[in-house]
Design a protein around this motif. Structure first.
Motif, PDB file in Angstrom:
ATOM      1  N   TRP A 109      -3.500   3.907  -2.302  1.00  0.00           N
ATOM      2  CA  TRP A 109      -3.965   2.630  -2.828  1.00  0.00           C
ATOM      3  C   TRP A 109      -3.488   1.494  -1.929  1.00  0.00           C
ATOM      4  O   TRP A 109      -2.548   1.653  -1.157  1.00  0.00           O
ATOM      5  N   ASN A 139     -12.952   1.847  -4.945  1.00  0.00           N
ATOM      6  CA  ASN A 139     -13.047   1.306  -6.302  1.00  0.00           C
ATOM      7  C   ASN A 139     -14.484   1.329  -6.802  1.00  0.00           C
ATOM      8  O   ASN A 139     -15.380   0.751  -6.171  1.00  0.00           O
ATOM      9  N   VAL A 151      -6.616   3.946  -8.161  1.00  0.00           N
ATOM     10  CA  VAL A 151      -5.663   4.607  -7.274  1.00  0.00           C
ATOM     11  C   VAL A 151      -6.126   6.035  -7.048  1.00  0.00           C
ATOM     12  O   VAL A 151      -6.651   6.679  -7.969  1.00  0.00           O
ATOM     13  N   ASP A 176      -8.858  -2.033 -11.286  1.00  0.00           N
ATOM     14  CA  ASP A 176      -7.884  -1.423 -10.392  1.00  0.00           C
ATOM     15  C   ASP A 176      -8.189   0.072 -10.311  1.00  0.00           C
ATOM     16  O   ASP A 176      -8.764   0.654 -11.245  1.00  0.00           O
ATOM     17  N   SER A 225       0.850  -1.195   0.000  1.00  0.00           N
ATOM     18  CA  SER A 225       0.000   0.000   0.000  1.00  0.00           C
ATOM     19  C   SER A 225       0.882   1.240   0.000  1.00  0.00           C
ATOM     20  O   SER A 225       2.036   1.197   0.435  1.00  0.00           O
ATOM     21  N   ASP A 265      -3.063  -2.979  -2.219  1.00  0.00           N
ATOM     22  CA  ASP A 265      -3.196  -4.195  -3.012  1.00  0.00           C
ATOM     23  C   ASP A 265      -3.879  -5.256  -2.153  1.00  0.00           C
ATOM     24  O   ASP A 265      -3.278  -5.835  -1.247  1.00  0.00           O
ATOM     25  N   SER A 288      -6.243  -6.877  -5.880  1.00  0.00           N
ATOM     26  CA  SER A 288      -6.059  -5.920  -6.965  1.00  0.00           C
ATOM     27  C   SER A 288      -5.790  -4.566  -6.326  1.00  0.00           C
ATOM     28  O   SER A 288      -5.944  -4.398  -5.110  1.00  0.00           O
ATOM     29  N   ASP A 289      -5.395  -3.599  -7.119  1.00  0.00           N
ATOM     30  CA  ASP A 289      -5.142  -2.261  -6.577  1.00  0.00           C
ATOM     31  C   ASP A 289      -6.469  -1.591  -6.244  1.00  0.00           C
ATOM     32  O   ASP A 289      -7.331  -1.429  -7.124  1.00  0.00           O
ATOM     33  N   ARG A 290      -6.625  -1.192  -4.962  1.00  0.00           N
ATOM     34  CA  ARG A 290      -7.878  -0.591  -4.502  1.00  0.00           C
ATOM     35  C   ARG A 290      -7.642   0.877  -4.143  1.00  0.00           C
ATOM     36  O   ARG A 290      -6.771   1.205  -3.329  1.00  0.00           O
TER      37      ARG A 290
END
Length: 393
Positions: free
Chosen positions: A101, A123, A131, A129, A88, A103, A106-108
Protein backbone atom coordinates in the motif's frame (compact mmCIF):
# COMPACT_ATOMS: atom_id res chain seq x y z
CA UNK A 1 -0.75 -41.97 -12.58
CA UNK A 2 1.45 -44.43 -14.45
CA UNK A 3 4.87 -44.97 -12.89
CA UNK A 4 7.92 -45.76 -15.00
CA UNK A 5 10.03 -48.88 -14.31
CA UNK A 6 12.89 -46.65 -13.14
CA UNK A 7 10.59 -44.94 -10.66
CA UNK A 8 9.27 -48.23 -9.31
CA UNK A 9 12.82 -49.53 -9.01
CA UNK A 10 13.70 -46.47 -6.97
CA UNK A 11 10.70 -47.14 -4.69
CA UNK A 12 11.92 -50.66 -3.86
CA UNK A 13 15.44 -49.35 -3.34
CA UNK A 14 14.14 -46.68 -0.98
CA UNK A 15 12.25 -49.21 1.10
CA UNK A 16 15.24 -51.51 1.35
CA UNK A 17 17.64 -48.68 2.08
CA UNK A 18 15.40 -47.28 4.81
CA UNK A 19 16.21 -50.32 6.91
CA UNK A 20 19.90 -49.42 6.74
CA UNK A 21 19.33 -45.76 7.52
CA UNK A 22 17.47 -46.63 10.72
CA UNK A 23 20.83 -47.47 12.24
CA UNK A 24 22.45 -44.27 11.02
CA UNK A 25 22.11 -41.30 13.32
CA UNK A 26 25.19 -39.17 13.02
CA UNK A 27 23.34 -36.11 14.37
CA UNK A 28 25.82 -33.94 12.48
CA UNK A 29 25.02 -30.28 12.95
CA UNK A 30 23.76 -28.21 10.05
CA UNK A 31 23.54 -24.44 10.13
CA UNK A 32 21.34 -21.45 9.46
CA UNK A 33 23.06 -18.40 8.06
CA UNK A 34 21.55 -15.04 9.04
CA UNK A 35 21.74 -12.01 6.76
CA UNK A 36 21.02 -8.58 8.22
CA UNK A 37 19.08 -6.60 5.57
CA UNK A 38 18.93 -3.34 7.51
CA UNK A 39 19.98 -0.52 5.13
CA UNK A 40 22.32 2.28 6.16
CA UNK A 41 20.45 5.33 7.43
CA UNK A 42 17.19 3.58 8.32
CA UNK A 43 15.62 3.97 11.75
CA UNK A 44 13.92 0.54 11.62
CA UNK A 45 13.44 -2.11 8.96
CA UNK A 46 11.14 -5.09 8.45
CA UNK A 47 11.24 -7.96 5.92
CA UNK A 48 7.79 -9.45 5.39
CA UNK A 49 7.85 -11.55 2.21
CA UNK A 50 10.28 -13.64 0.15
CA UNK A 51 10.15 -15.46 -3.18
CA UNK A 52 12.57 -16.21 -6.00
CA UNK A 53 15.48 -14.47 -4.24
CA UNK A 54 13.61 -11.22 -3.72
CA UNK A 55 12.62 -9.90 -0.31
CA UNK A 56 10.10 -7.17 0.47
CA UNK A 57 9.01 -5.13 3.46
CA UNK A 58 9.53 -1.57 4.58
CA UNK A 59 12.01 0.71 6.32
CA UNK A 60 11.41 3.73 8.50
CA UNK A 61 13.28 6.86 7.47
CA UNK A 62 12.39 9.92 9.53
CA UNK A 63 8.69 9.73 10.35
CA UNK A 64 7.65 7.81 7.25
CA UNK A 65 7.78 4.19 6.12
CA UNK A 66 9.11 3.28 2.66
CA UNK A 67 8.08 0.17 0.71
CA UNK A 68 11.28 -1.76 0.15
CA UNK A 69 12.80 -4.44 -2.06
CA UNK A 70 16.00 -6.41 -1.44
CA UNK A 71 17.87 -9.11 -3.36
CA UNK A 72 19.74 -10.78 -0.56
CA UNK A 73 21.89 -8.04 1.01
CA UNK A 74 21.47 -4.78 2.88
CA UNK A 75 23.33 -2.99 0.06
CA UNK A 76 20.74 -4.23 -2.49
CA UNK A 77 17.95 -2.22 -0.84
CA UNK A 78 15.64 -0.35 -3.25
CA UNK A 79 13.04 2.21 -2.17
CA UNK A 80 9.96 1.45 -4.31
CA UNK A 81 7.67 4.00 -2.67
CA UNK A 82 5.79 5.78 -5.48
CA UNK A 83 6.20 9.51 -6.15
CA UNK A 84 4.00 11.62 -3.91
CA UNK A 85 3.55 8.95 -1.24
CA UNK A 86 4.05 10.03 2.38
CA UNK A 87 4.17 6.41 3.59
CA UNK A 88 4.22 2.98 1.98
CA UNK A 89 4.80 -0.69 2.84
CA UNK A 90 5.28 -3.88 0.79
CA UNK A 91 3.98 -7.17 2.18
CA UNK A 92 4.57 -9.87 -0.43
CA UNK A 93 6.44 -10.71 -3.63
CA UNK A 94 5.85 -13.31 -6.32
CA UNK A 95 6.97 -13.61 -9.92
CA UNK A 96 8.85 -10.32 -9.75
CA UNK A 97 5.78 -8.40 -8.59
CA UNK A 98 5.55 -6.69 -5.20
CA UNK A 99 2.35 -5.70 -3.40
CA UNK A 100 1.37 -3.50 -0.48
CA UNK A 101 0.00 0.00 0.00
CA UNK A 102 0.96 3.64 -0.36
CA UNK A 103 -0.51 6.73 1.29
CA UNK A 104 -1.24 9.25 -1.47
CA UNK A 105 -4.02 11.24 0.13
CA UNK A 106 -5.55 7.90 1.18
CA UNK A 107 -4.31 4.33 1.45
CA UNK A 108 -3.90 2.97 -2.10
CA UNK A 109 -3.65 -0.76 -2.83
CA UNK A 110 -0.33 -1.02 -4.63
CA UNK A 111 1.39 -3.25 -7.17
CA UNK A 112 5.01 -2.83 -8.31
CA UNK A 113 7.35 -4.48 -10.78
CA UNK A 114 10.65 -3.74 -9.09
CA UNK A 115 10.78 0.05 -9.07
CA UNK A 116 9.05 3.15 -7.82
CA UNK A 117 8.14 4.14 -11.38
CA UNK A 118 6.34 0.82 -12.00
CA UNK A 119 3.67 1.52 -9.35
CA UNK A 120 0.06 0.56 -10.19
CA UNK A 121 -2.92 1.84 -8.17
CA UNK A 122 -5.36 -1.04 -7.56
CA UNK A 123 -8.02 0.86 -5.59
CA UNK A 124 -11.43 -0.11 -7.01
CA UNK A 125 -13.96 2.54 -7.94
CA UNK A 126 -15.87 3.80 -4.91
CA UNK A 127 -13.32 2.66 -2.31
CA UNK A 128 -11.93 5.09 0.24
CA UNK A 129 -8.88 2.98 1.16
CA UNK A 130 -7.41 -0.37 0.08
CA UNK A 131 -4.39 -2.57 0.84
CA UNK A 132 -2.85 -5.63 -0.85
CA UNK A 133 -1.27 -8.29 1.39
CA UNK A 134 -0.58 -11.26 -0.91
CA UNK A 135 0.40 -12.01 -4.51
CA UNK A 136 0.59 -15.13 -6.68
CA UNK A 137 0.62 -15.81 -10.43
CA UNK A 138 -0.62 -12.36 -11.45
CA UNK A 139 -3.34 -12.17 -8.79
CA UNK A 140 -3.44 -10.08 -5.61
CA UNK A 141 -5.40 -10.39 -2.35
CA UNK A 142 -6.19 -7.78 0.29
CA UNK A 143 -9.07 -5.54 1.26
CA UNK A 144 -10.96 -2.45 0.15
CA UNK A 145 -13.14 -0.15 2.23
CA UNK A 146 -16.48 0.67 0.63
CA UNK A 147 -19.13 2.78 2.41
CA UNK A 148 -17.15 2.37 5.62
CA UNK A 149 -17.11 -1.44 5.49
CA UNK A 150 -13.95 -3.54 4.97
CA UNK A 151 -14.27 -6.11 2.17
CA UNK A 152 -11.81 -8.92 1.47
CA UNK A 153 -10.71 -8.37 -2.13
CA UNK A 154 -9.15 -10.09 -5.12
CA UNK A 155 -7.45 -8.45 -8.12
CA UNK A 156 -5.75 -9.56 -11.33
CA UNK A 157 -3.37 -6.68 -11.85
CA UNK A 158 -5.74 -3.75 -12.40
CA UNK A 159 -8.22 -1.70 -10.41
CA UNK A 160 -11.05 -2.76 -12.75
CA UNK A 161 -10.34 -6.47 -12.15
CA UNK A 162 -11.46 -6.16 -8.51
CA UNK A 163 -13.63 -8.95 -7.05
CA UNK A 164 -15.45 -8.54 -3.74
CA UNK A 165 -14.81 -11.62 -1.55
CA UNK A 166 -16.78 -10.44 1.47
CA UNK A 167 -19.19 -13.23 2.50
CA UNK A 168 -22.79 -11.97 2.26
CA UNK A 169 -23.35 -12.63 5.98
CA UNK A 170 -20.14 -10.93 7.15
CA UNK A 171 -19.80 -7.47 8.69
CA UNK A 172 -16.19 -7.20 7.55
CA UNK A 173 -13.42 -9.31 6.10
CA UNK A 174 -9.76 -9.25 5.07
CA UNK A 175 -7.80 -11.44 2.64
CA UNK A 176 -4.15 -11.88 3.66
CA UNK A 177 -2.65 -14.26 1.11
CA UNK A 178 -3.28 -16.07 -2.16
CA UNK A 179 -1.92 -19.22 -3.84
CA UNK A 180 -3.14 -21.37 -6.72
CA UNK A 181 -6.52 -19.65 -6.83
CA UNK A 182 -7.11 -19.91 -3.07
CA UNK A 183 -7.30 -16.93 -0.74
CA UNK A 184 -7.18 -16.85 3.07
CA UNK A 185 -8.02 -14.30 5.69
CA UNK A 186 -10.60 -13.49 8.32
CA UNK A 187 -14.25 -12.47 8.57
CA UNK A 188 -16.54 -11.32 11.38
CA UNK A 189 -20.22 -12.28 11.46
CA UNK A 190 -22.64 -10.28 13.59
CA UNK A 191 -21.26 -9.82 17.09
CA UNK A 192 -19.41 -13.12 16.90
CA UNK A 193 -15.65 -13.74 17.03
CA UNK A 194 -13.21 -13.56 14.13
CA UNK A 195 -13.27 -16.62 11.87
CA UNK A 196 -10.38 -17.89 9.72
CA UNK A 197 -11.66 -18.03 6.13
CA UNK A 198 -10.64 -19.84 2.95
CA UNK A 199 -11.96 -18.69 -0.43
CA UNK A 200 -11.69 -20.07 -3.97
CA UNK A 201 -12.09 -16.85 -5.93
CA UNK A 202 -15.65 -15.80 -5.06
CA UNK A 203 -17.55 -14.47 -2.06
CA UNK A 204 -19.85 -17.51 -2.11
CA UNK A 205 -16.94 -19.96 -1.92
CA UNK A 206 -15.97 -19.08 1.68
CA UNK A 207 -15.12 -21.86 4.14
CA UNK A 208 -14.83 -21.37 7.89
CA UNK A 209 -11.55 -22.95 9.10
CA UNK A 210 -12.14 -22.39 12.82
CA UNK A 211 -11.51 -25.69 14.66
CA UNK A 212 -14.34 -27.27 16.65
CA UNK A 213 -12.97 -26.17 20.03
CA UNK A 214 -11.76 -22.79 18.81
CA UNK A 215 -13.15 -19.36 19.50
CA UNK A 216 -11.35 -16.64 17.52
CA UNK A 217 -9.23 -17.68 14.53
CA UNK A 218 -7.41 -16.06 11.63
CA UNK A 219 -5.59 -17.35 8.53
CA UNK A 220 -2.53 -15.46 7.32
CA UNK A 221 -0.87 -17.67 4.70
CA UNK A 222 -1.66 -20.25 2.01
CA UNK A 223 0.46 -22.40 -0.31
CA UNK A 224 0.25 -25.86 -1.89
CA UNK A 225 -3.16 -26.57 -0.35
CA UNK A 226 -2.03 -25.68 3.18
CA UNK A 227 -3.23 -22.72 5.23
CA UNK A 228 -1.65 -21.25 8.37
CA UNK A 229 -2.62 -18.79 11.05
CA UNK A 230 -3.76 -18.78 14.64
CA UNK A 231 -6.70 -20.25 16.56
CA UNK A 232 -7.65 -19.56 20.16
CA UNK A 233 -8.18 -22.98 21.75
CA UNK A 234 -8.23 -23.48 25.51
CA UNK A 235 -7.67 -19.74 26.04
CA UNK A 236 -4.30 -19.98 24.23
CA UNK A 237 -3.47 -18.45 20.85
CA UNK A 238 -2.07 -21.41 18.91
CA UNK A 239 -0.13 -21.46 15.66
CA UNK A 240 -2.34 -23.40 13.30
CA UNK A 241 -2.15 -25.44 10.11
CA UNK A 242 -5.06 -26.50 7.92
CA UNK A 243 -5.57 -28.43 4.69
CA UNK A 244 -8.80 -26.86 3.44
CA UNK A 245 -11.28 -27.53 6.24
CA UNK A 246 -11.91 -26.92 9.93
CA UNK A 247 -11.63 -30.68 10.57
CA UNK A 248 -8.11 -30.72 9.11
CA UNK A 249 -6.77 -28.40 11.85
CA UNK A 250 -3.31 -29.20 13.24
CA UNK A 251 -2.12 -27.53 16.43
CA UNK A 252 1.46 -26.27 15.91
CA UNK A 253 1.76 -24.72 19.37
CA UNK A 254 5.04 -25.88 20.97
CA UNK A 255 4.82 -27.50 24.39
CA UNK A 256 5.79 -25.25 27.28
CA UNK A 257 5.37 -21.94 25.45
CA UNK A 258 2.86 -19.15 26.10
CA UNK A 259 1.40 -18.32 22.67
CA UNK A 260 2.21 -18.87 19.01
CA UNK A 261 1.19 -17.73 15.53
CA UNK A 262 2.04 -18.88 12.00
CA UNK A 263 2.23 -16.25 9.27
CA UNK A 264 3.38 -18.02 6.10
CA UNK A 265 3.79 -21.43 4.48
CA UNK A 266 5.70 -22.79 1.49
CA UNK A 267 6.98 -26.22 0.48
CA UNK A 268 5.63 -27.85 3.65
CA UNK A 269 7.41 -25.33 5.91
CA UNK A 270 5.53 -22.93 8.19
CA UNK A 271 6.97 -19.84 9.89
CA UNK A 272 5.82 -17.40 12.52
CA UNK A 273 6.51 -16.50 16.12
CA UNK A 274 6.38 -18.19 19.52
CA UNK A 275 6.10 -16.38 22.83
CA UNK A 276 8.56 -18.21 25.07
CA UNK A 277 8.94 -18.36 28.85
CA UNK A 278 10.91 -15.11 29.08
CA UNK A 279 7.98 -13.18 27.61
CA UNK A 280 9.67 -12.51 24.27
CA UNK A 281 8.69 -13.58 20.78
CA UNK A 282 11.06 -15.87 18.91
CA UNK A 283 11.08 -16.34 15.13
CA UNK A 284 9.97 -19.91 14.52
CA UNK A 285 9.74 -22.61 11.87
CA UNK A 286 7.69 -25.80 11.68
CA UNK A 287 7.37 -28.67 9.22
CA UNK A 288 3.81 -29.76 9.90
CA UNK A 289 3.71 -30.66 13.61
CA UNK A 290 4.18 -29.00 16.98
CA UNK A 291 7.09 -31.35 17.69
CA UNK A 292 8.91 -30.12 14.56
CA UNK A 293 9.28 -26.59 16.00
CA UNK A 294 12.64 -24.92 15.35
CA UNK A 295 13.51 -21.80 17.36
CA UNK A 296 15.17 -19.63 14.69
CA UNK A 297 15.94 -16.96 17.27
CA UNK A 298 18.74 -19.18 18.59
CA UNK A 299 20.71 -18.59 15.38
CA UNK A 300 20.76 -14.79 15.88
CA UNK A 301 23.62 -12.84 17.52
CA UNK A 302 23.12 -12.38 21.26
CA UNK A 303 22.20 -8.69 20.99
CA UNK A 304 18.83 -9.59 19.43
CA UNK A 305 16.23 -9.79 22.20
CA UNK A 306 13.11 -10.58 20.14
CA UNK A 307 12.34 -11.72 16.62
CA UNK A 308 9.52 -12.75 14.26
CA UNK A 309 9.47 -14.74 11.02
CA UNK A 310 6.99 -13.43 8.45
CA UNK A 311 7.79 -15.11 5.11
CA UNK A 312 9.21 -18.40 3.83
CA UNK A 313 10.32 -19.72 0.45
CA UNK A 314 11.49 -23.28 -0.20
CA UNK A 315 13.92 -23.46 -3.13
CA UNK A 316 14.75 -27.12 -3.75
CA UNK A 317 16.78 -28.29 -0.73
CA UNK A 318 17.21 -24.79 0.69
CA UNK A 319 14.84 -22.71 2.79
CA UNK A 320 14.75 -18.91 3.05
CA UNK A 321 12.94 -17.19 5.94
CA UNK A 322 12.48 -13.44 6.36
CA UNK A 323 11.41 -11.37 9.31
CA UNK A 324 12.89 -8.95 11.78
CA UNK A 325 14.40 -8.73 15.23
CA UNK A 326 14.98 -6.11 17.90
CA UNK A 327 18.68 -5.31 18.22
CA UNK A 328 19.35 -4.18 21.79
CA UNK A 329 22.74 -2.71 20.83
CA UNK A 330 21.41 -0.42 18.09
CA UNK A 331 18.02 0.10 19.74
CA UNK A 332 16.00 -0.66 16.61
CA UNK A 333 14.11 -3.35 14.69
CA UNK A 334 16.20 -4.77 11.84
CA UNK A 335 15.10 -6.75 8.77
CA UNK A 336 16.58 -10.26 8.75
CA UNK A 337 16.84 -13.27 6.48
CA UNK A 338 17.67 -16.81 7.60
CA UNK A 339 19.11 -19.19 4.97
CA UNK A 340 19.57 -22.91 5.48
CA UNK A 341 23.10 -23.91 4.50
CA UNK A 342 22.94 -27.72 4.61
CA UNK A 343 20.81 -29.23 1.83
CA UNK A 344 20.37 -32.59 3.60
CA UNK A 345 18.89 -30.98 6.72
CA UNK A 346 15.56 -31.62 5.03
CA UNK A 347 13.43 -30.75 8.06
CA UNK A 348 15.51 -27.62 8.80
CA UNK A 349 15.95 -28.33 12.49
CA UNK A 350 19.70 -27.73 12.51
CA UNK A 351 20.65 -31.43 12.78
CA UNK A 352 21.16 -34.04 10.04
CA UNK A 353 19.97 -37.52 11.01
CA UNK A 354 17.66 -40.33 9.91
CA UNK A 355 14.61 -38.11 10.38
CA UNK A 356 15.77 -36.00 7.44
CA UNK A 357 16.01 -39.14 5.30
CA UNK A 358 12.46 -40.25 6.14
CA UNK A 359 11.09 -36.75 5.63
CA UNK A 360 12.81 -36.72 2.23
CA UNK A 361 11.18 -40.05 1.31
CA UNK A 362 7.74 -38.74 2.31
CA UNK A 363 8.23 -35.65 0.15
CA UNK A 364 9.60 -37.84 -2.66
CA UNK A 365 6.32 -39.73 -2.88
CA UNK A 366 4.47 -36.40 -2.87
CA UNK A 367 6.60 -35.24 -5.81
CA UNK A 368 8.19 -32.35 -3.89
CA UNK A 369 11.76 -33.63 -3.38
CA UNK A 370 13.49 -31.68 -6.16
CA UNK A 371 16.88 -31.97 -4.45
CA UNK A 372 18.96 -31.10 -7.53
CA UNK A 373 16.64 -28.17 -8.32
CA UNK A 374 16.05 -29.16 -11.95
CA UNK A 375 12.30 -28.54 -11.82
CA UNK A 376 11.12 -32.12 -11.25
CA UNK A 377 11.29 -34.96 -8.73
CA UNK A 378 12.96 -38.10 -10.15
CA UNK A 379 15.09 -40.97 -8.93
CA UNK A 380 18.15 -38.79 -9.58
CA UNK A 381 17.03 -36.51 -6.75
CA UNK A 382 17.16 -39.46 -4.35
CA UNK A 383 20.61 -40.59 -5.41
CA UNK A 384 21.93 -37.00 -5.24
CA UNK A 385 20.42 -36.63 -1.77
CA UNK A 386 21.94 -39.94 -0.68
CA UNK A 387 25.46 -38.91 -1.65
CA UNK A 388 25.14 -35.58 0.16
CA UNK A 389 23.50 -37.21 3.19
CA UNK A 390 26.48 -39.45 3.91
CA UNK A 391 28.97 -36.73 3.04
CA UNK A 392 27.59 -34.60 5.88
CA UNK A 393 27.71 -30.84 6.35
Amino acid sequence: MTRSPSFLGTVFFLLAFAVCVCGFDSNSHAQWEVVNLHPVGAADSYALGVHDRQQVGYVRIGLGSRASLWTGTAASWVDISPPGATRSEAFDVHGGQQVGWADIGSDRASLWNGSSASWVDLNPAGSSDAVVFGADAGQQAGYAILSGATHASLWSGTATSWIDLNPPEANRSYAYDISNGQQVGVATFGVGPDRAILWNGTAASWVDLTPADGTDSIAYGVSDGQQVGQADVGAVGRASLWAGSAASWIDLHPFGTTASRAYAVDGGMQVGRVLVANGRNHASLWSGTAASWVDLHLFLPSQFLMSEARGVWRDGPFTYVVGFGYNNTTGRDEALMWRSTCPTDWNNNGVVNSQDFFRFIADFFEGISDFNNDGSTTSQDFFDFLVAFFAGC
